[in-house]
Design a protein around this motif. Sequence first.
Motif, PDB file in Angstrom:
ATOM      1  N   GLY A  44      49.400 -45.047  39.688  1.00 40.56           N
ATOM      2  CA  GLY A  44      48.011 -44.936  39.265  1.00 40.56           C
ATOM      3  C   GLY A  44      47.201 -43.955  40.061  1.00 40.56           C
ATOM      4  N   THR A  45      47.861 -43.093  40.852  1.00 40.34           N
ATOM      5  CA  THR A  45      47.136 -42.106  41.650  1.00 40.34           C
ATOM      6  C   THR A  45      47.640 -40.706  41.336  1.00 40.34           C
ATOM      7  OG1 THR A  45      46.793 -43.658  43.475  1.00 40.34           O
ATOM      8  CG2 THR A  45      46.564 -41.325  43.981  1.00 40.34           C
ATOM      9  N   LEU A  46      46.737 -39.816  41.047  1.00 40.27           N
ATOM     10  CA  LEU A  46      47.051 -38.404  40.873  1.00 40.27           C
ATOM     11  C   LEU A  46      46.511 -37.651  42.075  1.00 40.27           C
ATOM     12  CD1 LEU A  46      47.968 -35.920  39.303  1.00 40.27           C
ATOM     13  CD2 LEU A  46      45.768 -35.967  38.086  1.00 40.27           C
ATOM     14  N   ARG A  47      47.394 -36.938  42.751  1.00 38.09           N
ATOM     15  CA  ARG A  47      47.017 -36.227  43.981  1.00 38.09           C
ATOM     16  C   ARG A  47      47.112 -34.725  43.740  1.00 38.09           C
ATOM     17  NH1 ARG A  47      51.587 -37.600  46.865  1.00 38.09           N
ATOM     18  NH2 ARG A  47      52.409 -38.532  44.959  1.00 38.09           N
ATOM     19  N   ILE A  48      45.987 -34.033  43.860  1.00 40.22           N
ATOM     20  CA  ILE A  48      45.956 -32.592  43.617  1.00 40.22           C
ATOM     21  C   ILE A  48      45.262 -31.884  44.772  1.00 40.22           C
ATOM     22  CG2 ILE A  48      45.973 -32.900  41.112  1.00 40.22           C
ATOM     23  CD1 ILE A  48      43.000 -32.219  41.115  1.00 40.22           C
ATOM     24  N   GLY A  49      45.540 -30.593  44.890  1.00 36.86           N
ATOM     25  CA  GLY A  49      44.904 -29.769  45.911  1.00 36.86           C
ATOM     26  C   GLY A  49      44.026 -28.704  45.285  1.00 36.86           C
ATOM     27  N   THR A  50      43.050 -28.253  46.035  1.00 36.93           N
ATOM     28  CA  THR A  50      42.157 -27.201  45.560  1.00 36.93           C
ATOM     29  C   THR A  50      41.626 -26.428  46.754  1.00 36.93           C
ATOM     30  OG1 THR A  50      40.272 -26.726  44.111  1.00 36.93           O
ATOM     31  CG2 THR A  50      40.042 -28.608  45.606  1.00 36.93           C
ATOM     32  N   PHE A  51      40.800 -25.426  46.482  1.00 38.97           N
ATOM     33  CA  PHE A  51      40.128 -24.663  47.531  1.00 38.97           C
ATOM     34  C   PHE A  51      38.645 -24.566  47.173  1.00 38.97           C
ATOM     35  CE2 PHE A  51      41.886 -21.767  44.441  1.00 38.97           C
ATOM     36  CZ  PHE A  51      40.918 -20.801  44.234  1.00 38.97           C
ATOM     37  N   PRO A  52      37.784 -24.243  48.137  1.00 36.24           N
ATOM     38  CA  PRO A  52      36.342 -24.456  47.954  1.00 36.24           C
ATOM     39  C   PRO A  52      35.710 -23.823  46.718  1.00 36.24           C
ATOM     40  CG  PRO A  52      36.804 -24.164  50.267  1.00 36.24           C
ATOM     41  CD  PRO A  52      38.103 -23.901  49.543  1.00 36.24           C
ATOM     42  N   THR A  53      35.973 -22.535  46.432  1.00 35.97           N
ATOM     43  CA  THR A  53      35.246 -21.914  45.326  1.00 35.97           C
ATOM     44  C   THR A  53      35.629 -22.523  43.979  1.00 35.97           C
ATOM     45  OG1 THR A  53      36.865 -20.110  45.343  1.00 35.97           O
ATOM     46  CG2 THR A  53      34.770 -19.727  46.461  1.00 35.97           C
ATOM     47  N   VAL A  54      36.890 -22.882  43.812  1.00 37.16           N
ATOM     48  CA  VAL A  54      37.304 -23.532  42.567  1.00 37.16           C
ATOM     49  C   VAL A  54      36.834 -24.987  42.546  1.00 37.16           C
ATOM     50  CG1 VAL A  54      39.349 -24.452  41.383  1.00 37.16           C
ATOM     51  CG2 VAL A  54      39.198 -22.033  41.915  1.00 37.16           C
ATOM     52  N   GLY A  55      36.827 -25.628  43.723  1.00 40.96           N
ATOM     53  CA  GLY A  55      36.327 -26.992  43.807  1.00 40.96           C
ATOM     54  C   GLY A  55      34.867 -27.107  43.425  1.00 40.96           C
ATOM     55  N   ALA A  56      34.128 -26.017  43.556  1.00 39.05           N
ATOM     56  CA  ALA A  56      32.707 -26.028  43.213  1.00 39.05           C
ATOM     57  C   ALA A  56      32.414 -25.435  41.842  1.00 39.05           C
ATOM     58  CB  ALA A  56      31.923 -25.246  44.271  1.00 39.05           C
ATOM     59  N   SER A  57      33.460 -25.018  41.111  1.00 40.28           N
ATOM     60  CA  SER A  57      33.215 -24.338  39.840  1.00 40.28           C
ATOM     61  C   SER A  57      34.129 -24.842  38.725  1.00 40.28           C
ATOM     62  CB  SER A  57      33.386 -22.818  40.024  1.00 40.28           C
ATOM     63  OG  SER A  57      34.679 -22.523  40.556  1.00 40.28           O
ATOM     64  N   LEU A  58      35.392 -24.476  38.766  1.00 42.53           N
ATOM     65  CA  LEU A  58      36.319 -24.810  37.680  1.00 42.53           C
ATOM     66  C   LEU A  58      36.702 -26.284  37.665  1.00 42.53           C
ATOM     67  CD1 LEU A  58      38.115 -23.494  35.431  1.00 42.53           C
ATOM     68  CD2 LEU A  58      39.911 -23.344  37.168  1.00 42.53           C
ATOM     69  N   LEU A  59      36.909 -26.861  38.839  1.00 40.60           N
ATOM     70  CA  LEU A  59      37.484 -28.200  38.942  1.00 40.60           C
ATOM     71  C   LEU A  59      36.585 -29.326  38.424  1.00 40.60           C
ATOM     72  CD1 LEU A  59      39.942 -29.832  39.911  1.00 40.60           C
ATOM     73  CD2 LEU A  59      38.885 -29.916  42.171  1.00 40.60           C
ATOM     74  N   PRO A  60      35.281 -29.356  38.720  1.00 41.82           N
ATOM     75  CA  PRO A  60      34.473 -30.527  38.343  1.00 41.82           C
ATOM     76  C   PRO A  60      34.533 -30.901  36.864  1.00 41.82           C
ATOM     77  CG  PRO A  60      33.265 -29.172  39.890  1.00 41.82           C
ATOM     78  CD  PRO A  60      34.491 -28.392  39.512  1.00 41.82           C
ATOM     79  N   GLN A  61      34.524 -29.919  35.980  1.00 39.51           N
ATOM     80  CA  GLN A  61      34.542 -30.230  34.545  1.00 39.51           C
ATOM     81  C   GLN A  61      35.840 -30.937  34.163  1.00 39.51           C
ATOM     82  OE1 GLN A  61      33.521 -26.933  32.003  1.00 39.51           O
ATOM     83  NE2 GLN A  61      34.241 -27.964  30.150  1.00 39.51           N
ATOM     84  N   ALA A  62      36.972 -30.479  34.725  1.00 37.43           N
ATOM     85  CA  ALA A  62      38.251 -31.122  34.441  1.00 37.43           C
ATOM     86  C   ALA A  62      38.287 -32.532  35.016  1.00 37.43           C
ATOM     87  CB  ALA A  62      39.396 -30.281  35.004  1.00 37.43           C
ATOM     88  N   VAL A  63      37.722 -32.722  36.193  1.00 42.53           N
ATOM     89  CA  VAL A  63      37.685 -34.052  36.816  1.00 42.53           C
ATOM     90  C   VAL A  63      36.880 -35.022  35.956  1.00 42.53           C
ATOM     91  CG1 VAL A  63      36.762 -35.358  38.773  1.00 42.53           C
ATOM     92  CG2 VAL A  63      38.044 -33.248  39.173  1.00 42.53           C
ATOM     93  N   ILE A  64      35.730 -34.591  35.483  1.00 40.29           N
ATOM     94  CA  ILE A  64      34.886 -35.464  34.647  1.00 40.29           C
ATOM     95  C   ILE A  64      35.619 -35.851  33.369  1.00 40.29           C
ATOM     96  CG2 ILE A  64      32.773 -35.533  33.266  1.00 40.29           C
ATOM     97  CD1 ILE A  64      31.497 -33.728  35.455  1.00 40.29           C
ATOM     98  N   ALA A  65      36.247 -34.873  32.720  1.00 40.08           N
ATOM     99  CA  ALA A  65      36.966 -35.157  31.476  1.00 40.08           C
ATOM    100  C   ALA A  65      38.131 -36.111  31.714  1.00 40.08           C
ATOM    101  CB  ALA A  65      37.470 -33.848  30.863  1.00 40.08           C
ATOM    102  N   PHE A  66      38.842 -35.934  32.831  1.00 41.96           N
ATOM    103  CA  PHE A  66      39.990 -36.797  33.129  1.00 41.96           C
ATOM    104  C   PHE A  66      39.541 -38.226  33.415  1.00 41.96           C
ATOM    105  CE2 PHE A  66      43.074 -38.703  36.017  1.00 41.96           C
ATOM    106  CZ  PHE A  66      44.267 -38.476  35.337  1.00 41.96           C
ATOM    107  N   ARG A  67      38.500 -38.374  34.207  1.00 46.70           N
ATOM    108  CA  ARG A  67      38.034 -39.716  34.559  1.00 46.70           C
ATOM    109  C   ARG A  67      37.439 -40.440  33.358  1.00 46.70           C
ATOM    110  NH1 ARG A  67      35.032 -40.069  40.236  1.00 46.70           N
ATOM    111  NH2 ARG A  67      35.525 -42.235  39.813  1.00 46.70           N
ATOM    112  N   ASP A  68      36.798 -39.704  32.475  1.00 45.01           N
ATOM    113  CA  ASP A  68      36.279 -40.328  31.261  1.00 45.01           C
ATOM    114  C   ASP A  68      37.423 -40.841  30.383  1.00 45.01           C
ATOM    115  OD1 ASP A  68      33.678 -39.890  31.980  1.00 45.01           O
ATOM    116  OD2 ASP A  68      33.410 -38.104  30.726  1.00 45.01           O
TER     117      ASP A  68
END
Length: 301
Positions: free
Chosen positions: A92-116
């Motif tokens: 039940g855990t998904l573990r992913i890595g990122t870096f700051p500029t993508v963490g503040a731009s591309l990643l949040p939208q995918a995180v919201i969609a996944f959690r929903d």
Amino acid sequence: MLDVRRILLFTEVARRGSVTATARALNYTPSAVSQQISRLEAEAGQPLLERHARGVTLTEAGRALAERGQRIERELRAAENELADFAGLRAGTLRIGTFPTVGASLLPQAVIAFRDAHPDVRLAVRSARIAGLWTMLENREIEMSLMWDYDWSRIDREDIVVTPLLDDPPALLVSDRHPLAGRDAASLADFAHDPWITRADHHPVAEALVRGCRAAGFEPHIAYEAHDYQEAQAMVAAGIGVALAPTLALEGIRPGVSVLPLQPPAPVRRILLVRMADHSLTPAALTFAGLLRDTAAARTP
């Protein structure tokens, strides 16, 4: 055959530089540690340590074995993490890595969609620089990671799978008071005589700036080295100089700063999704990868 437990003990001695410090850290007696190291040297058929009053010094053979020991440690940690997955300890855990500029731009939208869509799956995101991301991938601390590369430093390893997500072109940051601030676009050559604000600590964007300017026929005069893009923007707004930044780093532009699209040629970085080739993605990871691709596609002109 060399005893793996003794190799790991020897590696710890090499790391700490002292038999006594190693014994104390591992709750052994110094004599027990020394005895095991002596047996390892007998197995190796040559001395691995030079002992002196203030600690130990590795021989050439000892340094080579310590490097092997560090690799063994990484492989064992990776094995433990894989077995934990099989045993369901990370279920039940998904573990992913990122870096700051993508963490503040591309990643949040995918995180919201996944959690929903999957509220019962725990999402653990680790942000780091490139070396830290590689370590976490190799140790199986994360299933996959967002990374980047440039055309002069392509990520090209046989033991990984790389999925390009999008190109991230750079832009020029200038003060609102700069004579060229009103332009629709500009080239690096237009700023050959301007002072530049770059990233500190050998950041990849600093190299991109130097390479781009040299390709345009000049050497940039560096007036300031910033530790993040917000600091760089502040110095641009203050008129210290102009700056180069990836588009994904420009989610929030501060007052006093104008963004000019950069005309080709420009040092474009690729945003990538990377996983180890010998690791099959879990259903959760496959789903999240699809959301990342969708998010990236929505940003592509």
